[in-house]
Write a protein that holds these residues in place. Structure first.
Motif, PDB file in Angstrom:
ATOM      1  N   ASN A  61      15.874  57.104  50.915  1.00 35.47           N
ATOM      2  CA  ASN A  61      16.497  56.241  49.911  1.00 35.47           C
ATOM      3  C   ASN A  61      15.765  56.374  48.573  1.00 35.47           C
ATOM      4  O   ASN A  61      14.543  56.275  48.512  1.00 35.47           O
ATOM      5  N   VAL A  62      16.533  56.615  47.530  1.00 31.27           N
ATOM      6  CA  VAL A  62      15.989  56.713  46.171  1.00 31.27           C
ATOM      7  C   VAL A  62      16.687  55.660  45.313  1.00 31.27           C
ATOM      8  O   VAL A  62      17.923  55.594  45.284  1.00 31.27           O
ATOM      9  N   ARG A  63      15.909  54.855  44.628  1.00 32.13           N
ATOM     10  CA  ARG A  63      16.483  53.788  43.804  1.00 32.13           C
ATOM     11  C   ARG A  63      16.765  54.311  42.407  1.00 32.13           C
ATOM     12  O   ARG A  63      15.857  54.742  41.701  1.00 32.13           O
ATOM     13  N   LEU A  64      18.034  54.275  42.006  1.00 33.37           N
ATOM     14  CA  LEU A  64      18.450  54.730  40.689  1.00 33.37           C
ATOM     15  C   LEU A  64      18.910  53.551  39.839  1.00 33.37           C
ATOM     16  O   LEU A  64      19.540  52.617  40.336  1.00 33.37           O
ATOM     17  N   PHE A  65      18.606  53.644  38.562  1.00 36.35           N
ATOM     18  CA  PHE A  65      19.030  52.601  37.626  1.00 36.35           C
ATOM     19  C   PHE A  65      20.556  52.545  37.579  1.00 36.35           C
ATOM     20  O   PHE A  65      21.227  53.567  37.463  1.00 36.35           O
ATOM     21  N   LEU A  66      21.124  51.354  37.695  1.00 32.46           N
ATOM     22  CA  LEU A  66      22.559  51.071  37.675  1.00 32.46           C
ATOM     23  C   LEU A  66      23.269  51.396  38.991  1.00 32.46           C
ATOM     24  O   LEU A  66      24.370  50.923  39.237  1.00 32.46           O
ATOM     25  N   PHE A  67      22.632  52.235  39.851  1.00 33.05           N
ATOM     26  CA  PHE A  67      23.288  52.626  41.093  1.00 33.05           C
ATOM     27  C   PHE A  67      22.639  52.012  42.324  1.00 33.05           C
ATOM     28  O   PHE A  67      23.242  51.983  43.397  1.00 33.05           O
ATOM     29  N   GLY A  68      21.411  51.547  42.190  1.00 36.61           N
ATOM     30  CA  GLY A  68      20.710  50.991  43.344  1.00 36.61           C
ATOM     31  C   GLY A  68      20.196  52.085  44.254  1.00 36.61           C
ATOM     32  O   GLY A  68      19.853  53.187  43.814  1.00 36.61           O
ATOM     33  N   ASN A  69      20.118  51.805  45.554  1.00 41.66           N
ATOM     34  CA  ASN A  69      19.617  52.775  46.518  1.00 41.66           C
ATOM     35  C   ASN A  69      20.668  53.844  46.817  1.00 41.66           C
ATOM     36  O   ASN A  69      21.822  53.544  47.130  1.00 41.66           O
ATOM     37  N   VAL A  70      20.229  55.089  46.710  1.00 42.22           N
ATOM     38  CA  VAL A  70      21.103  56.240  46.957  1.00 42.22           C
ATOM     39  C   VAL A  70      20.358  57.216  47.861  1.00 42.22           C
ATOM     40  O   VAL A  70      19.142  57.380  47.737  1.00 42.22           O
ATOM     41  N   LYS A  71      21.065  57.853  48.776  1.00 43.33           N
ATOM     42  CA  LYS A  71      20.450  58.867  49.616  1.00 43.33           C
ATOM     43  C   LYS A  71      20.067  60.081  48.766  1.00 43.33           C
ATOM     44  O   LYS A  71      20.799  60.484  47.859  1.00 43.33           O
ATOM     45  N   LEU A  72      18.929  60.674  49.075  1.00 45.62           N
ATOM     46  CA  LEU A  72      18.440  61.815  48.292  1.00 45.62           C
ATOM     47  C   LEU A  72      19.421  62.969  48.309  1.00 45.62           C
ATOM     48  O   LEU A  72      19.630  63.622  47.286  1.00 45.62           O
ATOM     49  N   TRP A  73      20.060  63.225  49.444  1.00 44.89           N
ATOM     50  CA  TRP A  73      20.966  64.368  49.508  1.00 44.89           C
ATOM     51  C   TRP A  73      22.209  64.145  48.643  1.00 44.89           C
ATOM     52  O   TRP A  73      22.832  65.120  48.206  1.00 44.89           O
ATOM     53  N   HIS A  74      22.549  62.888  48.369  1.00 46.41           N
ATOM     54  CA  HIS A  74      23.674  62.615  47.471  1.00 46.41           C
ATOM     55  C   HIS A  74      23.344  63.079  46.054  1.00 46.41           C
ATOM     56  O   HIS A  74      24.189  63.687  45.374  1.00 46.41           O
ATOM     57  N   ILE A  75      22.121  62.785  45.606  1.00 42.71           N
ATOM     58  CA  ILE A  75      21.706  63.184  44.253  1.00 42.71           C
ATOM     59  C   ILE A  75      21.673  64.706  44.136  1.00 42.71           C
ATOM     60  O   ILE A  75      22.234  65.288  43.193  1.00 42.71           O
ATOM     61  N   THR A  76      21.032  65.347  45.100  1.00 41.86           N
ATOM     62  CA  THR A  76      20.925  66.809  45.070  1.00 41.86           C
ATOM     63  C   THR A  76      22.291  67.457  45.204  1.00 41.86           C
ATOM     64  O   THR A  76      22.583  68.458  44.537  1.00 41.86           O
ATOM     65  N   GLY A  77      23.145  66.882  46.033  1.00 44.17           N
ATOM     66  CA  GLY A  77      24.488  67.432  46.215  1.00 44.17           C
ATOM     67  C   GLY A  77      25.306  67.398  44.941  1.00 44.17           C
ATOM     68  O   GLY A  77      26.024  68.350  44.629  1.00 44.17           O
ATOM     69  N   VAL A  78      25.204  66.314  44.179  1.00 45.25           N
ATOM     70  CA  VAL A  78      25.936  66.208  42.911  1.00 45.25           C
ATOM     71  C   VAL A  78      25.462  67.265  41.920  1.00 45.25           C
ATOM     72  O   VAL A  78      26.266  67.914  41.242  1.00 45.25           O
ATOM     73  N   ILE A  79      24.142  67.461  41.848  1.00 45.03           N
ATOM     74  CA  ILE A  79      23.587  68.461  40.929  1.00 45.03           C
ATOM     75  C   ILE A  79      24.065  69.867  41.304  1.00 45.03           C
ATOM     76  O   ILE A  79      24.470  70.656  40.438  1.00 45.03           O
ATOM     77  N   LEU A  80      24.042  70.184  42.591  1.00 45.03           N
ATOM     78  CA  LEU A  80      24.504  71.496  43.040  1.00 45.03           C
ATOM     79  C   LEU A  80      26.000  71.678  42.806  1.00 45.03           C
ATOM     80  O   LEU A  80      26.460  72.764  42.433  1.00 45.03           O
ATOM     81  N   LEU A  81      26.762  70.619  43.003  1.00 40.46           N
ATOM     82  CA  LEU A  81      28.206  70.690  42.782  1.00 40.46           C
ATOM     83  C   LEU A  81      28.515  70.966  41.315  1.00 40.46           C
ATOM     84  O   LEU A  81      29.416  71.761  40.991  1.00 40.46           O
ATOM     85  N   LEU A  82      27.775  70.332  40.412  1.00 36.22           N
ATOM     86  CA  LEU A  82      27.962  70.574  38.981  1.00 36.22           C
ATOM     87  C   LEU A  82      27.651  72.021  38.625  1.00 36.22           C
ATOM     88  O   LEU A  82      28.344  72.630  37.794  1.00 36.22           O
ATOM     89  N   ASP A  83      26.616  72.588  39.243  1.00 33.63           N
ATOM     90  CA  ASP A  83      26.296  73.998  38.995  1.00 33.63           C
ATOM     91  C   ASP A  83      27.425  74.906  39.476  1.00 33.63           C
ATOM     92  O   ASP A  83      27.793  75.873  38.804  1.00 33.63           O
ATOM     93  N   LEU A  84      27.976  74.602  40.647  1.00 31.85           N
ATOM     94  CA  LEU A  84      29.070  75.413  41.174  1.00 31.85           C
ATOM     95  C   LEU A  84      30.316  75.321  40.296  1.00 31.85           C
ATOM     96  O   LEU A  84      30.993  76.327  40.048  1.00 31.85           O
ATOM     97  N   MET A  85      30.608  74.127  39.798  1.00 26.72           N
ATOM     98  CA  MET A  85      31.799  73.931  38.958  1.00 26.72           C
ATOM     99  C   MET A  85      31.676  74.653  37.619  1.00 26.72           C
ATOM    100  O   MET A  85      32.678  75.083  37.042  1.00 26.72           O
ATOM    101  N   GLN A  86      30.451  74.803  37.121  1.00 26.55           N
ATOM    102  CA  GLN A  86      30.244  75.431  35.809  1.00 26.55           C
ATOM    103  C   GLN A  86      29.833  76.897  35.906  1.00 26.55           C
ATOM    104  O   GLN A  86      29.482  77.504  34.902  1.00 26.55           O
ATOM    105  N   LEU A  87      29.902  77.453  37.127  1.00 21.65           N
ATOM    106  CA  LEU A  87      29.411  78.807  37.351  1.00 21.65           C
ATOM    107  C   LEU A  87      30.131  79.842  36.490  1.00 21.65           C
ATOM    108  O   LEU A  87      29.504  80.779  35.981  1.00 21.65           O
ATOM    109  N   ARG A  88      31.437  79.672  36.306  1.00 22.99           N
ATOM    110  CA  ARG A  88      32.214  80.646  35.533  1.00 22.99           C
ATOM    111  C   ARG A  88      32.350  80.249  34.064  1.00 22.99           C
ATOM    112  O   ARG A  88      33.037  80.929  33.294  1.00 22.99           O
TER     113      ARG A  88
END
Length: 287
Positions: free
Chosen positions: A151-178
């Motif tokens: 669990n990682v506590r984020l401002f405005l979001f509260g407790n979030v699973k670590l893999w959720h944060i990393t997954g969003v970052i990776l998804l953004l990289d995939l979406m902007q790949l081209r």
């Protein structure tokens, strides 16, 4: 104690993560002096520091597979990367050693640089790259692979699973790949992949960071002066002053005890909670 002494003390006490952040900041300040063009408002890095995807360049400058990971194109680029690096570092160092941290940062940067160069070579285009993002992604994904449900506590979001944060970052990289900065996104994904592999191998008993540790130890021993043994005179009637030795040991114990108490205070409340006298005491003790 002045600001410079305060920064030196933080560098010594902050561990390898703080030192890597300082190295990135120092490289940015150097680039401001030598590589920033005020006419265009952009940085122009030489190919002896930035990583080029041109084989005719990187073959003769193999060190650029690492140096690129300490330079940035702008202040915001540096600021965002250092914020994510600080976040990922705290997570990683919760479970692993500082040597493993440095090894992962260096190997992640090198692996990502190789993937970047090969990808652009296959595509038949040429580009250059700087930035610590790929090495940072390796550290973040490594920590996530080891403890995805943390669990990682984020401002405005509260407790979030670590893999959720990393997954969003990776998804953004995939979406902007081209889209724009394709090379940067390729290196980010390569760093993430290396971080995943690093942990999986570590869990199976293979620590890749040993490679970096052995190389660094080799160069450290290469430049370290061998201690010279001074000529000793033997006096038969000489008696060791036991009282002075005992006194010296007591003084050392008290000093060490005070250092330990201050370090405990830093670990609990942070460096900023120290008084001016405590900071000065630590700075003098570290000399």
């Amino acid at each position: 104690m002045n600001i410079l002494d305060d920064l030196k003390l933080q560098y010594k006490l902050g561990g390898i993560a703080m030192q890597v952040i300082y190295w990135n900041i120092a490289c940015f300040l150097v680039s401001l002096i030598f590589f920033y063009q005020f006419s265009t408002g952009q940085f122009v890095f030489p190919n002896c520091l930035a990583l080029s995807s041109d084989p005719q360049v990187f073959i003769f400058k193999p060190w650029t597979f690492l140096t690129y990971a300490f330079f940035h194109f702008g202040f915001l680029h540096l600021l965002f990367n250092m914020m994510v690096l600080n976040f990922a570092s705290n997570l990683f160092l919760t479970f692993f050693t500082q040597k493993q941290y440095l090894g992962l940062y260096i190997l992640g940067a090198i692996f990502s640089g190789i993937v970047f160069a090969l990808s652009f070579y296959v595509l038949g285009t040429s580009a250059s790259m700087v930035g610590a993002s790929a090495a940072i992604m390796a550290i973040l994904v490594a920590a996530t692979t080891y403890q995805p449900l943390m669990n990682v506590r984020l401002f405005l979001f509260g407790n979030v699973k670590l893999w959720h944060i990393t997954g969003v970052i990776l998804l953004l990289d995939l979406m902007q790949l081209r889209l724009e900065n394709m090379g940067g996104h390729i290196s980010h994904l390569a760093g993430a992949f290396f971080g995943f592999i690093f942990i999986k191998l570590l869990q199976n008993g293979t620590d890749l960071s040993i490679i970096v540790s052995k190389v660094l130890d080799f160069f450290a021993n290469l430049f370290r002066k061998s201690p010279t043994t001074p000529f000793k005179k033997v006096h038969k009637n000489y008696k060791k002053p036991t009282e002075k030795t005992s006194s010296r040991i007591v003084t050392k114990d008290k000093t060490q005890q005070q250092i330990d108490e201050i370090l405990d205070k830093i670990s609990q409340s942070g460096y900023d909670c120290l008084t001016k006298e405590e900071k000065e005491f630590l700075f003098k003790a570290g000399k």
